[in-house]
Scaffold this active site. Structure first.
Site, PDB file in Angstrom:
ATOM      1  N   SER A 169       0.834  -1.203   0.000  1.00 41.93           N
ATOM      2  CA  SER A 169       0.000   0.000   0.000  1.00 41.93           C
ATOM      3  C   SER A 169       0.874   1.260   0.000  1.00 41.93           C
ATOM      4  O   SER A 169       1.653   1.465  -0.927  1.00 41.93           O
ATOM      5  CB  SER A 169      -0.949  -0.048   1.198  1.00 41.93           C
ATOM      6  OG  SER A 169      -1.950   0.952   1.105  1.00 41.93           O
ATOM      7  N   ASP A 264      -9.619  -4.154  -5.451  1.00 47.02           N
ATOM      8  CA  ASP A 264      -8.841  -3.119  -4.769  1.00 47.02           C
ATOM      9  C   ASP A 264      -9.057  -1.785  -5.469  1.00 47.02           C
ATOM     10  O   ASP A 264      -8.968  -1.700  -6.705  1.00 47.02           O
ATOM     11  CB  ASP A 264      -7.354  -3.500  -4.812  1.00 47.02           C
ATOM     12  CG  ASP A 264      -6.472  -2.657  -3.900  1.00 47.02           C
ATOM     13  OD1 ASP A 264      -6.829  -1.501  -3.614  1.00 47.02           O
ATOM     14  OD2 ASP A 264      -5.426  -3.168  -3.479  1.00 47.02           O
ATOM     15  N   HIS A 294      -8.134  -4.594  -1.006  1.00 46.79           N
ATOM     16  CA  HIS A 294      -6.945  -3.889  -0.548  1.00 46.79           C
ATOM     17  C   HIS A 294      -6.546  -4.443   0.824  1.00 46.79           C
ATOM     18  O   HIS A 294      -7.387  -4.626   1.705  1.00 46.79           O
ATOM     19  CB  HIS A 294      -7.209  -2.393  -0.444  1.00 46.79           C
ATOM     20  CG  HIS A 294      -5.962  -1.608  -0.185  1.00 46.79           C
ATOM     21  ND1 HIS A 294      -5.006  -1.408  -1.153  1.00 46.79           N
ATOM     22  CD2 HIS A 294      -5.480  -1.011   0.940  1.00 46.79           C
ATOM     23  CE1 HIS A 294      -4.005  -0.717  -0.653  1.00 46.79           C
ATOM     24  NE2 HIS A 294      -4.265  -0.467   0.621  1.00 46.79           N
TER      25      HIS A 294
END
Length: 320
Positions: A169, A264, A294
């Site tokens: 991320s 995501d 995600h």
């Protein structure tokens, strides 16, 4: 590097396994109604995570981890959390996720232990400064300082000059930024590989970020907007290469593995960045996980096991 062409079948609803769909429904249920960090405050949200409150699994800390402290470019102290295997063949510079606001170097120890033991790499996870208390460029500066320190000291500290980098991320974003900064500011192009897991590479927002909407599947459009505003409170041009590496000159970079799930909000970031990485004549693999949300690698599930195994195989391949 192996070729991984995009296949339409990966993105169809029937490609999502039953256990993945069930996990996604569970995540939506766990996260719906939770207080927003920007309402209760970043530190309160961080404390809840440290105490194991919220949707993420309880934090398990490694008894093997040790911490050293280096100096940052602002004269600040930067803790580096180290988890090493018995026989060290290289170093994996790990940058954690959390939207540049949340997360810490000690909140994914089991995963980092697994990487260390299955790749032979000493994992060095950076406790970089977080927004909104420390907005851009503090976090990237700390990651750059850690990388530069490793270039100078890895041989003495770990007995090897073999360096890799990666993160999830925001950590994927910071990894790409760090690779670029090390090339441009130090002339260093020695990273053997970059493991970029569902990173954010365009902070002006890709189509998938804008279109994701409000489904409470870990990361919504509004979450991205709030994270960006905390990280970049005074920045209007968010397509500067040091902020959005998708817009950087990507020539002369190391091999990379790009990983993302099809559910995501940052799907486009990985697809676009992988394409630009390859178009700049760099080696790159693309791993698409049907139905992956995600942060899916942070929850116990089959996709997470597959993604971790793929990442470890990549790190082994680039370090020999």
């Amino acid at each position: 590097m192996t070729e991984n062409p995009l296949r339409p079948a990966l993105f169809r609803p029937d490609a999502i396994a039953e256990d993945t769909a069930k996990l996604n429904d569970t995540l939506v249920g766990l996260m719906t109604g939770l207080p927003e960090w920007w309402n209760v405050g970043a530190e309160q949200t961080r404390e809840a995570r440290r105490q194991g409150r919220g949707p993420f699994p309880p934090v398990i800390k490694s008894a093997r981890a040790r911490t050293i402290v280096i100096s940052g470019r602002d004269g600040n102290e930067i803790p580096l959390r180290i988890i090493a295997p018995d026989q060290i063949k290289g170093v994996y510079l790990h940058l954690h996720g959390g939207g540049w606001v949340l997360g810490s170097a000690d909140q994914q120890d089991p995963m980092l232990e697994h990487i260390a033991d299955n790749t032979g790499l000493a994992v060095v996870s950076v406790e970089y400064r977080l927004a909104p208390e420390h907005p851009y460029p503090a976090g990237p500066d700390d990651c750059e300082s850690a990388a530069a320190w490793l270039v100078r000291n890895a041989k003495a500290e770990f007995g090897t000059e073999t360096l890799t980098i990666g993160g999830e991320s925001a950590g994927g974003h910071l990894s790409a930024v760090t690779v670029l900064r090390m090339r441009d500011r130090y002339g260093y192009t020695g990273f053997r590989g970059a493991n970029l897991v569902y990173g954010a590479f365009d902070l002006s927002m890709t189509p998938s970020q804008k279109a994701f909407g409000n489904r409470r599947l870990v990361l919504r459009t509004i979450d991205m907007q709030q994270f960006y505003n905390a990280f970049l409170p005074t920045t209007t041009d968010r397509r500067v290469a040091d902020i959005s590496p998708l817009y950087a000159d990507l020539q002369g970079l190391c091999p990379a593995l790009f990983s993302v799930g099809t559910q995501d909000a940052l799907l486009d970031d990985t697809l676009f960045m992988h394409a630009r990485w390859v178009a700049a004549a760099n080696a790159a693999d693309l791993a698409i996980y049907p139905g992956g949300a995600h942060g899916f690698t942070l929850f116990p599930n089959r996709l997470a096991d597959d993604a971790l195994a793929r990442s470890e195989a990549f790190l082994r391949s680039v370090t020999g």
